[in-house]
Scaffold this active site. Structure first.
Site, PDB file in Angstrom:
ATOM      1  N   PRO A 132      45.020  37.949  43.324  1.00 56.49           N
ATOM      2  CA  PRO A 132      45.601  37.251  44.483  1.00 56.49           C
ATOM      3  C   PRO A 132      46.403  38.191  45.384  1.00 56.49           C
ATOM      4  O   PRO A 132      46.387  38.046  46.604  1.00 56.49           O
ATOM      5  CB  PRO A 132      46.502  36.198  43.837  1.00 56.49           C
ATOM      6  CG  PRO A 132      45.871  35.930  42.510  1.00 56.49           C
ATOM      7  CD  PRO A 132      45.293  37.239  42.061  1.00 56.49           C
ATOM      8  N   ARG A 259      28.033  48.710  47.970  1.00 60.45           N
ATOM      9  CA  ARG A 259      28.168  49.006  49.411  1.00 60.45           C
ATOM     10  C   ARG A 259      26.809  49.140  50.060  1.00 60.45           C
ATOM     11  O   ARG A 259      26.613  48.709  51.200  1.00 60.45           O
ATOM     12  CB  ARG A 259      28.980  50.289  49.607  1.00 60.45           C
ATOM     13  CG  ARG A 259      30.426  49.990  49.392  1.00 60.45           C
ATOM     14  CD  ARG A 259      31.393  51.053  49.798  1.00 60.45           C
ATOM     15  NE  ARG A 259      32.701  50.505  49.466  1.00 60.45           N
ATOM     16  CZ  ARG A 259      33.690  51.159  48.871  1.00 60.45           C
ATOM     17  NH1 ARG A 259      33.550  52.423  48.572  1.00 60.45           N
ATOM     18  NH2 ARG A 259      34.814  50.548  48.587  1.00 60.45           N
ATOM     19  N   GLU A 379      33.217  44.336  49.479  1.00 60.98           N
ATOM     20  CA  GLU A 379      32.991  45.724  49.013  1.00 60.98           C
ATOM     21  C   GLU A 379      33.809  46.726  49.817  1.00 60.98           C
ATOM     22  O   GLU A 379      33.388  47.864  50.027  1.00 60.98           O
ATOM     23  CB  GLU A 379      31.508  46.132  49.059  1.00 60.98           C
ATOM     24  CG  GLU A 379      30.524  45.170  48.439  1.00 60.98           C
ATOM     25  CD  GLU A 379      30.658  45.026  46.940  1.00 60.98           C
ATOM     26  OE1 GLU A 379      31.369  45.822  46.323  1.00 60.98           O
ATOM     27  OE2 GLU A 379      30.073  44.075  46.402  1.00 60.98           O
TER      28      GLU A 379
HETATM   29  C1  LIG Z   1      33.526  35.769  49.980  1.00 56.69           C
HETATM   30  C2  LIG Z   1      34.174  36.897  49.236  1.00 56.69           C
HETATM   31  C3  LIG Z   1      33.614  37.335  48.039  1.00 56.69           C
HETATM   32  C4  LIG Z   1      34.241  38.341  47.299  1.00 56.69           C
HETATM   33  N1  LIG Z   1      33.696  38.726  46.087  1.00 56.69           N
HETATM   34  C5  LIG Z   1      34.397  39.591  45.299  1.00 56.69           C
HETATM   35  C6  LIG Z   1      33.933  39.896  43.971  1.00 56.69           C
HETATM   36  O1  LIG Z   1      32.864  39.451  43.534  1.00 56.69           O
HETATM   37  N2  LIG Z   1      34.709  40.687  43.185  1.00 56.69           N
HETATM   38  C7  LIG Z   1      35.881  41.219  43.619  1.00 56.69           C
HETATM   39  O2  LIG Z   1      36.526  41.937  42.865  1.00 56.69           O
HETATM   40  N3  LIG Z   1      36.329  40.974  44.897  1.00 56.69           N
HETATM   41  C8  LIG Z   1      35.625  40.175  45.730  1.00 56.69           C
HETATM   42  N4  LIG Z   1      36.075  39.896  47.003  1.00 56.69           N
HETATM   43  C9  LIG Z   1      37.351  40.459  47.447  1.00 56.69           C
HETATM   44  C10 LIG Z   1      37.176  41.540  48.482  1.00 56.69           C
HETATM   45  O3  LIG Z   1      36.686  42.700  47.885  1.00 56.69           O
HETATM   46  C11 LIG Z   1      38.558  41.747  49.148  1.00 56.69           C
HETATM   47  O4  LIG Z   1      38.853  40.579  49.898  1.00 56.69           O
HETATM   48  C12 LIG Z   1      38.564  42.965  50.030  1.00 56.69           C
HETATM   49  O5  LIG Z   1      38.492  44.136  49.254  1.00 56.69           O
HETATM   50  C13 LIG Z   1      39.858  43.013  50.884  1.00 56.69           C
HETATM   51  O6  LIG Z   1      40.974  42.835  50.112  1.00 56.69           O
HETATM   52  P1  LIG Z   1      42.099  41.768  50.526  1.00 56.69           P
HETATM   53  O7  LIG Z   1      41.410  40.517  50.861  1.00 56.69           O
HETATM   54  O8  LIG Z   1      43.117  41.737  49.451  1.00 56.69           O
HETATM   55  O9  LIG Z   1      42.726  42.358  51.827  1.00 56.69           O
HETATM   56  P2  LIG Z   1      43.940  43.419  51.877  1.00 56.69           P
HETATM   57  O10 LIG Z   1      43.671  44.540  50.954  1.00 56.69           O
HETATM   58  O11 LIG Z   1      45.201  42.662  51.701  1.00 56.69           O
HETATM   59  O12 LIG Z   1      43.828  43.921  53.374  1.00 56.69           O
HETATM   60  C14 LIG Z   1      44.292  43.150  54.492  1.00 56.69           C
HETATM   61  C15 LIG Z   1      44.022  43.958  55.764  1.00 56.69           C
HETATM   62  O13 LIG Z   1      44.739  45.196  55.720  1.00 56.69           O
HETATM   63  C16 LIG Z   1      43.859  46.291  55.867  1.00 56.69           C
HETATM   64  N5  LIG Z   1      44.330  47.400  55.029  1.00 56.69           N
HETATM   65  C17 LIG Z   1      44.611  47.390  53.713  1.00 56.69           C
HETATM   66  N6  LIG Z   1      45.010  48.604  53.295  1.00 56.69           N
HETATM   67  C18 LIG Z   1      44.975  49.422  54.397  1.00 56.69           C
HETATM   68  C19 LIG Z   1      45.267  50.801  54.628  1.00 56.69           C
HETATM   69  N7  LIG Z   1      45.640  51.619  53.647  1.00 56.69           N
HETATM   70  N8  LIG Z   1      45.128  51.276  55.890  1.00 56.69           N
HETATM   71  C20 LIG Z   1      44.712  50.463  56.900  1.00 56.69           C
HETATM   72  N9  LIG Z   1      44.432  49.156  56.742  1.00 56.69           N
HETATM   73  C21 LIG Z   1      44.544  48.645  55.503  1.00 56.69           C
HETATM   74  C22 LIG Z   1      42.502  45.761  55.398  1.00 56.69           C
HETATM   75  O14 LIG Z   1      41.434  46.527  55.956  1.00 56.69           O
HETATM   76  C23 LIG Z   1      42.550  44.342  55.930  1.00 56.69           C
HETATM   77  O15 LIG Z   1      42.224  44.349  57.299  1.00 56.69           O
HETATM   78  C24 LIG Z   1      35.428  38.937  47.781  1.00 56.69           C
HETATM   79  C25 LIG Z   1      35.970  38.514  49.012  1.00 56.69           C
HETATM   80  C26 LIG Z   1      35.350  37.511  49.733  1.00 56.69           C
HETATM   81  C27 LIG Z   1      35.967  37.051  51.020  1.00 56.69           C
END
Ligand SMILES: Cc1cc2nc3c(=O)[nH]c(=O)nc-3n(C[C@H](O)[C@H](O)[C@H](O)COP(=O)(O)OP(=O)(O)OC[C@H]3O[C@@H](n4cnc5c(N)ncnc54)[C@H](O)[C@@H]3O)c2cc1C
Length: 401
Positions: A132, A259, A379
């Site tokens: 989360p 990817r 990804e």
């Molecule tokens: C439909 C769906 C299916 C999914 N399936 C899977 C799955 O099967 N298994 C799994 O493990 N995960 C899964 N995910 C999760 C997905 O991999 C994450 O949502 C994704 O990696 C982004 O993480 P977050 O949502 O926590 O965003 P955050 O990491 O909180 O990022 C929020 C924003 O900040 C930006 N950001 C973060 N860090 C930086 C930085 N250092 N510099 C600049 N910008 C930054 C991001 O690009 C984004 O715009 C899924 C997500 C969705 C929506």
């Protein structure tokens, strides 16, 4: 629409597999996809058809009952499937990430036990890194495994598991402090556990709950879930590869396959959007002629087709690099970044070409419009891809002065 996104140098077998999948998509997926998506219904009949085609074993080695095909063949199949309905490509993606991780990193016993059943589609895989409070920053994982005799006890909450409900094997990344003293770098104290479970929702195994489907704006049909571990006991022989502390690297290796898959999905969805746009532009008349005859619309079509071609070429290049046994993080990152951005743009243009009808649920483009954004996130987001690309460029072009 065979003229765009051609791939030179395919073997006869590759051509046959890809054209079989394309036929299946045209007959079995496209006619039902939008209806199923609007009802958020799991495409069981399509999944059964893919099983019959042997698609769940596509990249699993022949010695384990699979077809032993390359990442390129897989990516081209994903492109075809996503052209029909992106959710279906999501069903096979996590399966192949887990199968690939087992093939590359599993113990012999793990490969012998899981891969033949995965090749048949009898065991289907999901993979779980996100929590989360984190997605991009995998090093911040807080879920934990504590050793207790011959078992590990897992606790924590995971988020966004594609196929979390329908899978029976989840590769779960957690922090395991055993053998890794305080102060060990986060990525060296993570372990992938192979967690077997019953498909479904609720308590699917003692200590393991899949609460239910997350309600999403698009990418419906395929289930996306949370996963809650509360004293989940996993035997030590279900540590991927048998040794703790390697999970981060194993997952990152798997994500490179993922990817390429997401890039391929972007190509497939963009192709479909182009097909819909170019057809509609020739049917709809304004000011006395088909809108395709207005230069502004032709320019849109030209830009869309160019993006479809460029994304396809980069995706194929990334898959071939991995198939050649070389590191492909740069190519996969570039392909994923470009294909997902272009996909969003091509879908947006096809939507505009549809005028008001693009806003109606009767038209397929409405579904694509809600699907494309997921590719910008899954990804690894665009920002994360650019970080990977930037780091690799600085390695390759190190200043020598
Ligand atoms: C439909 C769906 C299916 C999914 N399936 C899977 C799955 O099967 N298994 C799994 O493990 N995960 C899964 N995910 C999760 C997905 O991999 C994450 O949502 C994704 O990696 C982004 O993480 P977050 O949502 O926590 O965003 P955050 O990491 O909180 O990022 C929020 C924003 O900040 C930006 N950001 C973060 N860090 C930086 C930085 N250092 N510099 C600049 N910008 C930054 C991001 O690009 C984004 O715009 C899924 C997500 C969705 C929506």
């Amino acid at each position: 629409m065979a003229r765009l996104a051609q791939t030179a140098g395919l073997t006869d077998v590759q051509q046959e597999i890809v054209s079989t999948v394309r036929d299946f998509v045209d007959k079995e997926i496209i006619p039902v996809a939008t209806g199923l998506e609007h009802r958020d219904e799991y495409p069981q009949q399509i999944v059964d058809g893919l099983k019959e085609l042997g698609l769940f074993g596509l990249m699993i080695p022949e010695e384990y009952g699979g077809l032993g095909e390359s990442l390129l063949t897989y990516a081209l199949c994903v492109e075809e499937i996503a052209r029909g309905w992106m959710s279906v490509s999501g069903i096979i993606n996590t399966h192949f990430i887990v199968a690939y991780m087992l093939k590359q990193h599993g113990t012999q016993e793990q490969k012998d036990y899981f891969l033949p059943k995965m090749a048949l589609g009898d065991i289907r895989g999901a993979f779980s890194m996100s929590e989360p409070a984190l997605g991009s920053d995998v090093s911040a994982i807080t879920s934990k495994a504590v050793k207790d005799g011959d078992e590990y006890v897992l606790t924590g909450q995971k988020m966004w598991l594609t196929n979390g409900g329908t899978s029976s094997l989840v590769a779960v990344l957690v922090r395991s402090d055993e053998g890794h003293p305080e102060g060990t770098a986060p990525h060296k104290s993570m372990t992938t556990f192979l967690v077997e479970k019953e498909p479904g929702f609720g308590e699917v195994r003692p200590g393991l709950t899949i609460p239910g489907k997350i309600d999403k704006m698009g990418y419906k049909g395929v289930d996306t879930t949370e996963l809650i571990m509360d004293g989940l006991r996993i035997p030590a022989d279900r540590v991927l590869g048998g040794t703790t502390g390697r999970g981060f690297y194993q997952m990152m290796d798997g994500v490179e396959v993922g990817r390429v898959n997401v890039a391929a999905r972007g190509c497939g969805v963009a192709q479909r959007a182009f097909e819909l746009g170019v057809q509609y532009a020739q049917q709809r008349h304004t000011f006395g002629k088909p809108i395709a005859q207005h230069q502004a619309i032709q320019f849109k079509l030209a830009e869309m087709a160019t993006k479809v071609e460029a994304a396809h070429a980069m995706m194929v290049n990334a898959a071939r690099k991995k198939d050649s046994g070389q590191r492909n993080d740069l190519e996969a990152g570039m392909a994923k970044y470009l294909a997902s951005e272009y996909c969003k743009e091509v879908v947006e243009d096809a939507f505009r070409i549809h005028g008001g009808y693009g806003f109606s649920k009767e038209y397929e483009i409405e579904r694509l419009y809600r699907e494309a954004p997921m590719l910008l996130i899954g990804e690894g987001t665009a920002e994360i891809q650019k970080m990977i690309i930037g780091r690799r460029l600085l390695e390759e072009y190190r200043f020598q002065g």
